[in-house]
Enzyme design. Structure first.
Site, short mmCIF file in Angstrom:
data_model
loop_
_atom_site.label_atom_id
_atom_site.label_comp_id
_atom_site.label_asym_id
_atom_site.label_seq_id
_atom_site.Cartn_x
_atom_site.Cartn_y
_atom_site.Cartn_z
N ARG A 45 -2.89 28.64 6.82
CA ARG A 45 -2.60 28.34 8.23
C ARG A 45 -1.40 29.11 8.76
O ARG A 45 -1.18 29.21 9.96
CB ARG A 45 -2.43 26.82 8.44
N TYR A 99 -11.40 35.44 32.96
CA TYR A 99 -12.48 34.79 32.22
C TYR A 99 -12.43 33.27 32.48
O TYR A 99 -11.33 32.69 32.55
CB TYR A 99 -12.30 35.13 30.74
N ASP A 171 -4.92 40.85 29.26
CA ASP A 171 -6.10 40.68 28.41
C ASP A 171 -6.97 41.91 28.62
O ASP A 171 -7.58 42.09 29.68
CB ASP A 171 -6.85 39.40 28.82
N LYS A 196 -15.13 40.49 20.35
CA LYS A 196 -15.92 41.43 21.16
C LYS A 196 -15.90 42.83 20.52
O LYS A 196 -16.41 43.00 19.45
CB LYS A 196 -15.38 41.44 22.59
C1 PLP Z 1 -12.00 38.73 28.76
C2 PLP Z 1 -12.11 37.61 27.75
N1 PLP Z 1 -10.99 37.09 27.23
C3 PLP Z 1 -11.04 36.09 26.33
C4 PLP Z 1 -12.24 35.55 25.91
C5 PLP Z 1 -12.24 34.43 24.91
O1 PLP Z 1 -12.60 34.90 23.65
P1 PLP Z 1 -13.23 34.01 22.47
O2 PLP Z 1 -14.62 33.65 22.87
O3 PLP Z 1 -13.11 34.88 21.26
O4 PLP Z 1 -12.37 32.77 22.35
C6 PLP Z 1 -13.43 36.07 26.41
C7 PLP Z 1 -14.73 35.53 25.96
O5 PLP Z 1 -15.78 35.85 26.46
C8 PLP Z 1 -13.37 37.13 27.37
O6 PLP Z 1 -14.48 37.66 27.89
#
Ligand code: PLP
Length: 378
Positions: A45, A99, A171, A196
């Protein structure tokens, strides 16, 4: 090392005769501890196990940061990144183009902890400065934006953040470090959902935060107490996926451009959104800040939701599934995924009317993808 070599060799220990070419999975939560000292304590952890530490060095090198921390999901990464910056009473300025999960995290969870949030429409750039408060600690943006593929100009935001002494957090999941490295454009913190592009095979969940060593240590402290460390096998799969990052992303850039150009010639699509098209509202910004236009594109099917549903029913190669960034081409309808909680009117206002489809273009032969679109339209 050059950018395409880093995902394969960045941060690796020096190879010794007899050492394995592939990193072994150290699937152990607990490690033998030295007697009489708290130094060097290893535990799953804490995220300080061998597979995790290697991937963290590699992620830091790829984005050009001092350090990186790997977490168990993209949401875990965003949550811990923000918890490391904000205390109750602090103020967060965030782009409203984010998101859906991040939106919930900010407006429901962080707001519930006494952190104040202001959402800014990036189409009104003067609002950023106006909305700043004495208590503002961070500015958060996503670029390129999910699902509209808009691209934000970071330079003015970076100047504002520097002048005001607040952190600029980006992000950049949609781009991957091959196409976009926000730290080179004045950002302080980079977040990825490694689920992704970085993993690229739709088979692992993960997240990463990249920044200065002292900030990353603070994120790690949050990760430890909020229980967001990744599992060694997930990190091993991430490392394996990352080895092909450069070739995958380059192929996805090429495929998405060709597919978007083809879609633009078709009357069945009322609008095609891809930063590499001259018709894209942010084409110039994208040319300035991205090394590649990415594998994400969107279309608006003429005829709205019903026409989009018919098109989807007939796609054979392209898979209807959420998520993005992998080798297989996926399509999703934001009205049933990330933006399901909004009314059709509210979605239309932010550029996602019914009939809007988001594609994560994979590495298949683009001729096959075009043929699939063509037969489905027919
Ligand atoms: C731009 C973006 N940031 C963060 C996330 C969150 O990622 P996770 O599904 O790995 O928690 C996503 C998920 O689709 C995303 O598209």
């Amino acid at each position: 090392m050059r950018r395409s070599t880093l995902p394969i060799h960045g941060g690796s220990p020096h190879a010794q005769p007899g050492s394995p070419v592939v990193t072994p999975i150290t699937q152990s939560v607990s490690f033998v501890q030295e007697l009489g000292t708290a130094e060097g304590l290893k535990y799953g952890r804490y995220g300080n196990t061998p597979n995790v530490e290697l991937v963290e060095r590699r992620l830091a090198l790829l984005d050009g940061g001092e350090a990186a921390v790997a977490l168990s999901s993209g949401m875990g990464a965003t949550a811990c990144a923000m918890l490391a910056l904000l205390r109750p009473g602090d103020h967060l300025l965030s782009s409203s183009w984010i998101y859906g999960g991040t939106h919930k995290l900010f407006t429901q969870e962080l707001a519930g902890m006494g952190i104040e949030i202001t959402l800014i429409d990036p189409l009104a750039p003067r609002m950023w400065r106006k909305a700043l408060r004495q208590t503002t600690r961070a500015i958060f943006v996503e670029s390129p934006v999910n699902p509209t593929c808009r691209v934000l100009d970071l330079s003015s935001l970076a100047n504002l953040a520097k002048a005001e002494g607040v952190a600029l957090v980006v992000d950049s999941t949609f781009a991957s470090p091959i196409n976009f490295r926000p730290l080179e454009h004045g950002a302080d913190v980079v977040i990825h959902s490694t689920t992704k592009y970085l993993n690229g095979h739709h088979d692992v969940l993960g997240g990463a935060v990249i920044g200065t060593a002292s900030y990353v240590e603070e994120v790690r402290r949050k990760m430890i107490v909020w229980g967001q460390a990744p599992d060694p096998f997930a990190v091993w799969l991430l490392e394996r996926g990352m080895k092909t990052l450069d070739v995958r992303v380059r192929r996805q850039n090429e495929n998405a451009l060709k597919l978007a150009q083809w879609c633009e010639t078709r009357p069945e699509f009322a609008r095609v959104l891809y930063p590499g098209l001259e018709s894209h509202p942010d084409h110039e910004i994208a040319q300035q800040c991205l090394d590649g236009f990415g594998g994400m594109m969107a279309v608006e099917v003429a005829g709205g939701g019903d026409a989009a549903a018919r098109f989807l029913q007939h796609l054979e190669l392209v898979t209807h599934a959420p998520s993005l960034g992998g080798v297989d081409t996926l399509v999703s309808e934001p009205r049933y995924t990330s933006h399901a909680a909004m009314t059709p009117e509210a979605r239309a206002e932010i550029g996602i009317p019914d009939g809007f489809l988001r594609f994560s273009v994979g590495i298949e032969d683009v001729g096959d993808l075009i043929a699939d679109f063509e037969q489905a339209l027919r």
